[in-house]
Design a protein around this motif. Sequence first.
Motif, PDB file in Angstrom:
ATOM      1  N   HIS A  52       0.861  -1.179   0.000  1.00 29.62           N
ATOM      2  CA  HIS A  52       0.000   0.000   0.000  1.00 29.62           C
ATOM      3  C   HIS A  52       0.904   1.238   0.000  1.00 29.62           C
ATOM      4  CE1 HIS A  52      -3.240  -2.772   0.748  1.00 29.62           C
ATOM      5  NE2 HIS A  52      -2.684  -3.168   1.878  1.00 29.62           N
ATOM      6  N   LYS A  53       1.283   1.668  -1.184  1.00 33.29           N
ATOM      7  CA  LYS A  53       2.315   2.697  -1.311  1.00 33.29           C
ATOM      8  C   LYS A  53       1.899   4.054  -0.740  1.00 33.29           C
ATOM      9  CE  LYS A  53       5.217   0.076  -3.656  1.00 33.29           C
ATOM     10  NZ  LYS A  53       6.537  -0.320  -3.106  1.00 33.29           N
ATOM     11  N   ASP A  54       0.612   4.244  -0.524  1.00 32.16           N
ATOM     12  CA  ASP A  54       0.160   5.510   0.043  1.00 32.16           C
ATOM     13  C   ASP A  54       0.169   5.511   1.567  1.00 32.16           C
ATOM     14  OD1 ASP A  54      -1.915   3.664   0.169  1.00 32.16           O
ATOM     15  OD2 ASP A  54      -3.483   5.182  -0.026  1.00 32.16           O
ATOM     16  N   VAL A  55       0.522   4.380   2.171  1.00 24.32           N
ATOM     17  CA  VAL A  55       0.565   4.278   3.636  1.00 24.32           C
ATOM     18  C   VAL A  55       1.983   4.560   4.121  1.00 24.32           C
ATOM     19  CG1 VAL A  55       0.247   2.773   5.632  1.00 24.32           C
ATOM     20  CG2 VAL A  55      -1.366   2.683   3.733  1.00 24.32           C
ATOM     21  N   GLU A  63      11.844  11.698  23.804  1.00 23.62           N
ATOM     22  CA  GLU A  63      12.800  10.908  24.578  1.00 23.62           C
ATOM     23  C   GLU A  63      12.146  10.090  25.690  1.00 23.62           C
ATOM     24  OE1 GLU A  63      16.209  12.959  25.959  1.00 23.62           O
ATOM     25  OE2 GLU A  63      16.937  13.407  23.948  1.00 23.62           O
ATOM     26  N   LYS A  64      10.998  10.516  26.194  1.00 23.59           N
ATOM     27  CA  LYS A  64      10.355   9.793  27.293  1.00 23.59           C
ATOM     28  C   LYS A  64       9.076   9.086  26.868  1.00 23.59           C
ATOM     29  CE  LYS A  64      12.230  12.756  30.944  1.00 23.59           C
ATOM     30  NZ  LYS A  64      11.905  13.658  32.085  1.00 23.59           N
ATOM     31  N   ASP A  65       8.346   9.671  25.940  1.00 24.57           N
ATOM     32  CA  ASP A  65       7.040   9.142  25.559  1.00 24.57           C
ATOM     33  C   ASP A  65       6.971   8.985  24.047  1.00 24.57           C
ATOM     34  OD1 ASP A  65       4.390   8.323  25.643  1.00 24.57           O
ATOM     35  OD2 ASP A  65       3.591  10.362  25.776  1.00 24.57           O
ATOM     36  N   GLY A  66       7.694   7.995  23.539  1.00 30.12           N
ATOM     37  CA  GLY A  66       7.758   7.784  22.104  1.00 30.12           C
ATOM     38  C   GLY A  66       6.434   7.312  21.530  1.00 30.12           C
ATOM     39  N   LYS A  67       6.185   7.712  20.288  1.00 30.82           N
ATOM     40  CA  LYS A  67       4.969   7.287  19.588  1.00 30.82           C
ATOM     41  C   LYS A  67       5.320   6.901  18.157  1.00 30.82           C
ATOM     42  CE  LYS A  67       1.542   9.897  22.270  1.00 30.82           C
ATOM     43  NZ  LYS A  67       2.438  10.178  23.394  1.00 30.82           N
ATOM     44  N   VAL A  68       4.343   6.251  17.509  1.00 32.66           N
ATOM     45  CA  VAL A  68       4.505   5.852  16.113  1.00 32.66           C
ATOM     46  C   VAL A  68       3.262   6.290  15.355  1.00 32.66           C
ATOM     47  CG1 VAL A  68       5.028   3.970  14.518  1.00 32.66           C
ATOM     48  CG2 VAL A  68       5.834   3.844  16.881  1.00 32.66           C
ATOM     49  N   PHE A  69       3.468   6.931  14.229  1.00 38.42           N
ATOM     50  CA  PHE A  69       2.423   7.528  13.394  1.00 38.42           C
ATOM     51  C   PHE A  69       2.187   6.677  12.156  1.00 38.42           C
ATOM     52  CE2 PHE A  69       1.619  10.015   9.581  1.00 38.42           C
ATOM     53  CZ  PHE A  69       0.607  10.884   9.928  1.00 38.42           C
ATOM     54  N   VAL A  70       0.934   6.548  11.745  1.00 37.19           N
ATOM     55  CA  VAL A  70       0.615   5.992  10.427  1.00 37.19           C
ATOM     56  C   VAL A  70      -0.328   6.963   9.732  1.00 37.19           C
ATOM     57  CG1 VAL A  70      -1.323   4.561  11.284  1.00 37.19           C
ATOM     58  CG2 VAL A  70      -0.195   3.991   9.116  1.00 37.19           C
ATOM     59  N   GLY A  71      -0.084   7.200   8.453  1.00 39.73           N
ATOM     60  CA  GLY A  71      -0.913   8.127   7.698  1.00 39.73           C
ATOM     61  C   GLY A  71      -1.006   7.708   6.253  1.00 39.73           C
ATOM     62  N   ARG A  72      -1.792   8.474   5.517  1.00 40.57           N
ATOM     63  CA  ARG A  72      -1.989   8.183   4.110  1.00 40.57           C
ATOM     64  C   ARG A  72      -1.588   9.408   3.277  1.00 40.57           C
ATOM     65  NH1 ARG A  72      -5.125   4.311   1.741  1.00 40.57           N
ATOM     66  NH2 ARG A  72      -6.326   3.894   3.633  1.00 40.57           N
ATOM     67  N   LEU A  73      -0.819   9.174   2.229  1.00 43.44           N
ATOM     68  CA  LEU A  73      -0.441  10.247   1.318  1.00 43.44           C
ATOM     69  C   LEU A  73      -1.665  10.772   0.579  1.00 43.44           C
ATOM     70  CD1 LEU A  73       2.775   8.720  -0.292  1.00 43.44           C
ATOM     71  CD2 LEU A  73       2.705  10.567   1.389  1.00 43.44           C
ATOM     72  N   ILE A  74      -1.790  12.065   0.502  1.00 46.53           N
ATOM     73  CA  ILE A  74      -2.863  12.694  -0.258  1.00 46.53           C
ATOM     74  C   ILE A  74      -2.305  13.089  -1.624  1.00 46.53           C
ATOM     75  CG2 ILE A  74      -4.512  14.595  -0.334  1.00 46.53           C
ATOM     76  CD1 ILE A  74      -4.258  14.740   2.732  1.00 46.53           C
ATOM     77  N   ASP A  75      -2.904  12.537  -2.674  1.00 45.35           N
ATOM     78  CA  ASP A  75      -2.471  12.836  -4.046  1.00 45.35           C
ATOM     79  C   ASP A  75      -0.974  12.587  -4.215  1.00 45.35           C
ATOM     80  OD1 ASP A  75      -2.649  13.625  -6.695  1.00 45.35           O
ATOM     81  OD2 ASP A  75      -2.542  15.770  -6.247  1.00 45.35           O
ATOM     82  N   GLY A  76      -0.533  11.401  -3.753  1.00 42.89           N
ATOM     83  CA  GLY A  76       0.874  11.026  -3.914  1.00 42.89           C
ATOM     84  C   GLY A  76       1.843  11.867  -3.121  1.00 42.89           C
ATOM     85  N   LYS A  78       1.448  15.224  -2.768  1.00 40.28           N
ATOM     86  CA  LYS A  78       1.317  16.628  -3.153  1.00 40.28           C
ATOM     87  C   LYS A  78       0.404  17.392  -2.195  1.00 40.28           C
ATOM     88  CE  LYS A  78       2.072  15.675  -8.063  1.00 40.28           C
ATOM     89  NZ  LYS A  78       1.462  15.674  -9.430  1.00 40.28           N
ATOM     90  N   GLY A  79      -0.549  16.652  -1.600  1.00 42.31           N
ATOM     91  CA  GLY A  79      -1.467  17.276  -0.654  1.00 42.31           C
ATOM     92  C   GLY A  79      -1.119  17.004   0.786  1.00 42.31           C
ATOM     93  N   GLY A  80       0.094  16.503   1.046  1.00 47.32           N
ATOM     94  CA  GLY A  80       0.517  16.227   2.406  1.00 47.32           C
ATOM     95  C   GLY A  80       0.174  14.815   2.848  1.00 47.32           C
ATOM     96  N   ILE A  81       0.100  14.606   4.155  1.00 46.87           N
ATOM     97  CA  ILE A  81      -0.125  13.293   4.747  1.00 46.87           C
ATOM     98  C   ILE A  81      -1.284  13.393   5.740  1.00 46.87           C
ATOM     99  CG2 ILE A  81       0.899  11.390   6.045  1.00 46.87           C
ATOM    100  CD1 ILE A  81       3.661  12.464   5.173  1.00 46.87           C
ATOM    101  N   LYS A  82      -2.280  12.530   5.589  1.00 50.16           N
ATOM    102  CA  LYS A  82      -3.432  12.504   6.480  1.00 50.16           C
ATOM    103  C   LYS A  82      -3.210  11.462   7.576  1.00 50.16           C
ATOM    104  CE  LYS A  82      -8.336  11.337   6.709  1.00 50.16           C
ATOM    105  NZ  LYS A  82      -9.486  10.724   5.967  1.00 50.16           N
ATOM    106  N   GLU A  83      -3.366  11.864   8.823  1.00 47.38           N
ATOM    107  CA  GLU A  83      -3.184  10.944   9.950  1.00 47.38           C
ATOM    108  C   GLU A  83      -4.263   9.867   9.957  1.00 47.38           C
ATOM    109  OE1 GLU A  83      -3.856  11.103  14.709  1.00 47.38           O
ATOM    110  OE2 GLU A  83      -2.582  12.688  13.898  1.00 47.38           O
ATOM    111  N   GLU A  84      -3.841   8.604  10.161  1.00 48.19           N
ATOM    112  CA  GLU A  84      -4.754   7.477  10.300  1.00 48.19           C
ATOM    113  C   GLU A  84      -4.629   6.801  11.661  1.00 48.19           C
ATOM    114  OE1 GLU A  84      -7.077   6.684   8.301  1.00 48.19           O
ATOM    115  OE2 GLU A  84      -6.571   7.738   6.432  1.00 48.19           O
TER     116      GLU A  84
END
Length: 379
Positions: A52-55, A63-76, A78-84
């Motif tokens: 899923h190349k858009d993911v 340093e204390k409270d690490g997180k991991v983000f997943v999002g979807r590319l908007i228009d490849g 060009k429109g940024g990344i939408k948080e999922e």
Amino acid sequence: MDTILLGSYTDKIHTLYFTKPSSPSAKDGKLIVGPSSKIGTSPSWVAQHPVHKDVIYSVLEDEKDGKVFVGRLIDGGKGGIKEEGVVSSGGGAPAHAHILTDLSALVVANYMSGDAVIIPLLPSGFFIPSFDPSTPGYLYKFPFNPSDSPLRNPDRQDAPHPHQIVEVEVEGSGREIFVPDLGSDVVARLRIVGEGKDLKWEQVDSIEIKGDEGGGPRHILVSKDAKHLYTINELLPTVTHTHISPPKLISKTSIVPPPPSSPVNKGTVASSAELLLLPTKPNPTILASTRTLNDRETDTLALFDLNEESGEIKLKEFLFPRKGREFRAVGVSLCGKYVVVAGQEDGWVSVFGQDDKGAWVEVVEEQVQLEKATHVLFI
């Protein structure tokens, strides 16, 4: 035109567009700065789902409270990344993320807290609902057995500090996870077993590199036959070649270049960052980057010739961009012909390619600047 995502030590993932030069010897390539997407605290490492190349995934290196983000590319992109989705990494300062080849999970190394976490994925590539890193089996705490060598750096090697997740197919053992541990001067060998959400860690072994104490392994490459290990050490900036089984140091080469004819004094201590494999001909090239050289205005890329038959490496040359300092962010184009390097300290971005005689040259005359870039990913 190629699209490039750059992780950073800001709250954004940057976007660049690269137009290749008209010919190998031309320097008319172009860089255009695209949109920056606000993601969260220090999205320093970015990964793309293989199917899923858009993911897109990113660690958020608190340093204390690490997180991991997943999002979807908007228009490849060009429109940024939408948080999922955003989930806890289970530790502090997540520094690297890798999608397993069977697509079952995203695996993340937490640098400060000395552990690594398995995050199971849905078929869509998104995180499973109600993910909890404290689920039994998901979080692996690295042991800490510090060396008594006088070369050990007690300030930086005060605890285990895993820095990268590398999946390796080992004959007779199957799929393993190799993890360079800067704090312990070892490369841990682990395995992930189970199916679906029921995944867990198993320890296999560790590769302790005798003769390289105090180096601080940061990133690694492993040969296709899983017999040779190449390591870039952050604290004592070197590249080592090690035979994996049994562990034996074959060579250790400094990646600090000779002093320039007109040295400067930056008041810094040289270290290193990235290690990449370039598919050059007739032999592949291993690229190693430096950070904060003391006697130069710019940092450098050290190039090694790799003999795939013997596994031996030999330092070939140094590349010096016109501008750029602290090369944490280095990436290779999908075609394998271009290297993009961005200075974390000053933001300058350079692009190298090989001319028609095989020499590495900058192929973009007009450099651009991005804020605090830490990772380069062609998508």
